[in-house]
Enzyme design. Structure first.
Site, short mmCIF file in Angstrom:
data_model
loop_
_atom_site.label_atom_id
_atom_site.label_comp_id
_atom_site.label_asym_id
_atom_site.label_seq_id
_atom_site.Cartn_x
_atom_site.Cartn_y
_atom_site.Cartn_z
N TRP A 1 -10.21 0.30 -4.86
CA TRP A 1 -9.66 1.65 -4.59
C TRP A 1 -8.25 1.78 -5.20
CZ3 TRP A 1 -11.15 6.30 -3.37
CH2 TRP A 1 -10.35 7.18 -2.63
N LYS B 1 4.23 2.11 -2.33
CA LYS B 1 4.62 3.29 -3.12
C LYS B 1 6.07 3.64 -2.77
CE LYS B 1 -0.02 5.21 -1.93
NZ LYS B 1 -1.04 4.57 -2.68
N HIS C 1 -7.63 -5.72 0.43
CA HIS C 1 -6.40 -4.93 0.54
C HIS C 1 -5.64 -5.41 1.78
CE1 HIS C 1 -4.09 -1.27 -0.07
NE2 HIS C 1 -4.21 -0.97 1.20
N SER D 1 0.81 -1.20 0.00
CA SER D 1 0.00 0.00 0.00
C SER D 1 0.85 1.27 0.00
CB SER D 1 -0.97 -0.07 1.18
OG SER D 1 -2.07 0.75 0.90
C1 GTR Z 1 -5.42 4.60 1.76
C2 GTR Z 1 -4.84 5.37 0.61
C3 GTR Z 1 -4.16 4.41 -0.33
C4 GTR Z 1 -3.26 3.46 0.38
C5 GTR Z 1 -3.82 2.97 1.72
C6 GTR Z 1 -2.85 2.25 2.65
O1 GTR Z 1 -6.16 5.36 2.61
O2 GTR Z 1 -5.87 6.06 -0.02
O3 GTR Z 1 -3.47 5.12 -1.34
O4 GTR Z 1 -2.01 4.01 0.57
O5 GTR Z 1 -4.35 4.02 2.45
O6 GTR Z 1 -1.68 2.64 2.74
O7 GTR Z 1 -3.29 1.33 3.31
#
Ligand code: GTR
Length: 405
Positions: free
Chosen positions: A336, A249, A386, A245
């Site tokens: 998402w 990045k 996720h 996540s």
């Molecule tokens: C979310 C964000 C994502 C992702 C995620 C995470 O809120 O919108 O881009 O980075 O967090 O890190 O779990």
């Protein structure tokens, strides 16, 4: 959160867009060889992602020091060695320390390594009573007992489902993990953490083209590499940087910048990570900048609701990792993060891998769920949410073993 924003999850609503060609320079020269990629195209793309997306690092360190805080030759019931190493970095007479937790297989010789951040402290990755609990600020997470932004005993081992440590060790891999909050606390405040070391007197925020939090997290992965490449039990030619996540990045950006990372794994990294921004599917540039205004450079906000102006897209971030092995993974219920955009990004990075004679993702059709494609560029979409799962790690270990053995 922008009250009007409704994420698009309908593929038929993805408008046509022009995707920049990774093999055409900003001044319209065609890149035909790996040499001209390295000499012309790679530097200008690095410059774009540095100045417009993640932000530049404003200078070099004055000093870095490593100190073994704790170690054991029979951790995890005799399965592994454990080392906890304090890294202290100094700049402008200010310093910051973070702790790397390492588990290494018990064997003679140097082990390949997965290196990546955890979200809520090293002590959450496995139920090991000897893991030191970080004193750094944490986001709250009641499901693992974190309230008041303080890490405690209560969450020890509670994120072990995300770290298949036994599987890694049994396959001959080590793991190095760091709590990302020790580098820069994940909150809208750039006065603290790593940024503060680099400020001039009175400065409280980075310049527009300078790093946000993701840039800081990515850069510190390289400082962790400064340690692990000198650890006599680590094979420095096989260090694979991993992240989930937001930390995916950071892993991609670290891997793009620092060629000492032999491979990169992006787990559900989504917008600003592996996913193509121009698709505007799920999370968008404007949304991420609004919800997390401190993650990227201030310049990145220029592209809010203006993705067509982006002269490069995230497939070119992936291409910066070429010819080194790269794994992009998605989860079916993680809309998402735009699984299709993550897949297509790996596909559109492939011409750069081809230039080096490496196999990428040639088809533009997504594979079925739980049907990985594992070339130098690998991709899977698994069932579920996720997250990072045992299934994900099984694939990463299998692929890494094929790539690096
Ligand atoms: C979310 C964000 C994502 C992702 C995620 C995470 O809120 O919108 O881009 O980075 O967090 O890190 O779990």
């Amino acid at each position: 959160m922008n009250a009007q924003f409704v994420a698009n999850y309908d593929e038929s609503q993805v408008a046509e867009f022009d995707l920049p060609d990774p093999l055409t320079t900003f001044s319209n020269k065609h890149i035909l060889t790996s040499t001209s990629w390295n000499e012309l195209r790679r530097p200008e793309l690095i410059n774009f992602f540095e100045s417009q997306v993640f932000g530049k690092v404003p200078g070099t360190l004055d000093a870095i020091a490593f100190e073994v805080e704790e170690e054991s030759n029979s951790a995890l019931g005799g399965l592994a060695k454990r080392r906890q190493v304090k890294v202290t970095i100094t700049k402008n007479s200010r310093s910051l320390s973070f702790l790397i937790l390492l588990y290494l297989p018990i064997k003679i010789g140097r082990a390949p390594l997965f290196l990546g951040y955890n979200f809520h402290g090293n002590h959450t990755v496995i139920n090991d009573p000897d893991i030191i609990i970080s004193k750094a600020w944490s986001l709250n997470n009641e499901s693992i007992g974190i309230t008041n932004h303080i890490l405690t005993e209560e969450s020890r081992g509670l994120r072990s489902s995300r770290w298949a440590i036994t599987k890694m060790i049994e396959a001959g891999y080590g793991l190095a993990t760091i709590y990302y909050g020790e580098i820069d606390p994940d909150k809208n405040d750039l006065t603290d953490g790593l940024h503060s070391l680099f400020y001039k007197e009175g400065q409280i925020r980075p310049a527009k083209d300078e790093w946000g939090s993701i840039g800081a997290w990515a850069w510190a992965l390289s400082r962790a590499m400064d340690y692990v490449e000198n650890d006599m039990e680590v094979d420095k030619t096989r260090v694979i940087v991993f992240g989930h996540s937001r930390l995916g990045k950071a892993a991609l950006w670290a891997g793009a910048m620092d060629e000492r990372f032999a491979g990169v794994i992006s787990n559900d990294s989504g917008c600003g990570g592996a996913a193509l921004s121009k698709r505007k599917f799920g999370e968008t540039v404007a949304q991420i900048n609004e919800n997390f205004p401190y993650w990227f450079s201030a310049n990145y906000k220029k592209y809010n609701n203006a993705e067509e102006k982006l002269p490069a897209d995230q497939h070119e971030l992936l291409a910066l990792i070429a010819p080194r092995p790269l794994y992009v993974a998605s989860a079916q219920e993680d809309e998402w993060a735009d699984p299709k955009g993550e897949f297509l990004s790996a596909h559109y990075a492939t011409p750069v891998y081809s230039l080096f004679g490496e196999a990428g993702i040639s088809s533009n059709e997504m594979p079925g769920v739980n049907s990985p494609i594992q070339n130098t560029v690998a991709y899977h979409i698994r069932t579920g949410k996720h997250d990072v799962t045992e299934y994900d790690w099984e694939q990463y270990i299998k692929w890494a073993t094929e790539q690096f053995d």
